[in-house]
Write a protein that holds these residues in place. Structure first.
Motif, PDB file in Angstrom:
ATOM      1  N   ALA A  36       0.815  -1.217   0.000  1.00  0.00           N
ATOM      2  CA  ALA A  36       0.000   0.000   0.000  1.00  0.00           C
ATOM      3  C   ALA A  36       0.848   1.265   0.000  1.00  0.00           C
ATOM      4  O   ALA A  36       0.302   2.373  -0.096  1.00  0.00           O
ATOM      5  N   ILE A  37       2.164   1.141   0.081  1.00  0.00           N
ATOM      6  CA  ILE A  37       3.031   2.322   0.115  1.00  0.00           C
ATOM      7  C   ILE A  37       2.996   3.033  -1.241  1.00  0.00           C
ATOM      8  O   ILE A  37       3.176   2.416  -2.287  1.00  0.00           O
ATOM      9  N   ILE A 105       0.108   7.150   7.585  1.00  0.00           N
ATOM     10  CA  ILE A 105       1.381   7.792   7.258  1.00  0.00           C
ATOM     11  C   ILE A 105       2.441   7.212   8.196  1.00  0.00           C
ATOM     12  O   ILE A 105       2.431   7.477   9.403  1.00  0.00           O
ATOM     13  N   GLU A 106       3.335   6.413   7.629  1.00  0.00           N
ATOM     14  CA  GLU A 106       4.409   5.823   8.422  1.00  0.00           C
ATOM     15  C   GLU A 106       5.562   6.818   8.519  1.00  0.00           C
ATOM     16  O   GLU A 106       6.041   7.340   7.513  1.00  0.00           O
ATOM     17  N   VAL A 107       5.999   7.074   9.748  1.00  0.00           N
ATOM     18  CA  VAL A 107       7.182   7.899  10.008  1.00  0.00           C
ATOM     19  C   VAL A 107       8.215   6.963  10.627  1.00  0.00           C
ATOM     20  O   VAL A 107       7.958   6.342  11.661  1.00  0.00           O
ATOM     21  N   PRO A 118       3.729   7.086   3.112  1.00  0.00           N
ATOM     22  CA  PRO A 118       2.269   6.982   3.150  1.00  0.00           C
ATOM     23  C   PRO A 118       1.815   5.608   2.635  1.00  0.00           C
ATOM     24  O   PRO A 118       2.386   5.060   1.683  1.00  0.00           O
ATOM     25  N   ARG A 119       0.768   5.089   3.260  1.00  0.00           N
ATOM     26  CA  ARG A 119       0.205   3.787   2.878  1.00  0.00           C
ATOM     27  C   ARG A 119      -1.281   3.963   2.605  1.00  0.00           C
ATOM     28  O   ARG A 119      -2.052   4.243   3.524  1.00  0.00           O
ATOM     29  N   HIS A 120      -1.643   3.781   1.337  1.00  0.00           N
ATOM     30  CA  HIS A 120      -3.022   3.990   0.894  1.00  0.00           C
ATOM     31  C   HIS A 120      -3.627   2.667   0.437  1.00  0.00           C
ATOM     32  O   HIS A 120      -3.047   1.981  -0.419  1.00  0.00           O
TER      33      HIS A 120
END
Length: 274
Positions: A36-37, A105-107, A118-120
């Motif tokens: 999903a990234i 949103i991965e930080v 971001p993973r959508h």
């Protein structure tokens, strides 16, 4: 052992492997999994906006900061945040997941660098995913080995799927085993659970039927006498086998096996596998 007993044992072995395989596929295809990234954004001290995440992002000595415009919102640890939000200094290989609508949103910090991924759920790579090719499970690839701890953990620097990036792991020991009449060993890294181990390796199938850069194998904690089972049927692809937006570690040089391990995950369809 009778033929009937052998068939029953093989069926049980296969069913157990299928359970493992389904877990791997479910994790990979999760709405906020690696497929999903939609972007891998490297942060520096200049505020940057990205098309797949809200706010302007930068990092510095005090860690990652996002500045959200009016009307923008993230949810961090269950609480909505607006304006400026400081994520702080992240430890290496850690991540924080902030929610933005149906996206996450991965930080994270990888190789000493702060990144935003971001993973959508509607990412094309995820929606097109049809599964990972794999070898049929075969008990011959489940071998018993021996864990040999080092006197002290050895800091081990390995490369990464991203050129120029490096990862450093404290290797606690090595695993020795025999395969096809050859004595082999692999440097082991700490696994996810207490006492568990994690192996990164390539072999003679790498780049032919399996992903060229790496495969991984998770091991349960060794027994008191060091006995450990290496079930190569569970040799798994890392995220970089599917997407360029991953920072996966590469095996250390000594973990390049000279034998063909025809077990576990094959080259993903996303990389031309079948």
């Amino acid at each position: 052992m009778t033929t009937e007993a052998t068939a029953t044992d093989l069926q049980a072995f296969t069913e157990t492997w299928l359970d493992w395989y389904r877990v791997q596929e479910t994790r990979l295809a999760d709405p906020h999994g690696f497929l999903a990234i939609t972007g891998q954004h490297w942060l520096d001290d200049r505020p940057q906006r990205f098309p797949d995440a809200p706010g302007a992002w930068h990092t510095g000595p005090e860690g990652v900061v996002v500045t959200l415009d009016e009307g923008e919102e993230l949810v961090v640890d269950g609480a909505p945040v607006h304006g400026e939000h400081r994520f702080g200094v992240l430890p290496e290989r850690s991540e924080i997941h902030a929610v933005w609508g149906d996206a996450v949103i991965e930080v994270a910090k990888r190789g000493g660098n702060d990144i935003v991924r971001p993973r959508h759920p509607d990412a094309p790579l995820r929606t097109a995913f049809t599964g990972t090719p794999a070898y049929a499970p075969d008990p011959r690839w489940a071998v018993t080995g021996r864990y040999v701890p080092f006197d002290e953990p050895r800091p081990t620097t390995v490369g990464a799927a991203v050129e120029g990036l490096e990862h450093v792991y404290d290797a606690p020991g090595r695993v020795e085993f025999e395969l096809d009449g050859r004595q082999l060993s692999l440097t082991a890294f700490p696994g996810r659970g207490a006492g568990s181990l994690f192996l990164l390796f390539t072999d003679a199938t790498s780049g032919a039927t399996t992903y060229a850069a790496n495969r991984s194998l998770a091991l349960d904690p060794p027994a008191a006498d060091g006995t450990v089972v290496l079930d190569f049927n569970r040799a798994a692809n890392l995220p970089c086998a599917y997407t360029d937006m991953a920072t996966c570690p590469l095996p250390p040089a000594e973990n390049r096996l000279p034998v063909a391990i025809e077990a576990g995950h094959k080259i993903p369809v996303e990389r031309g596998g079948s």
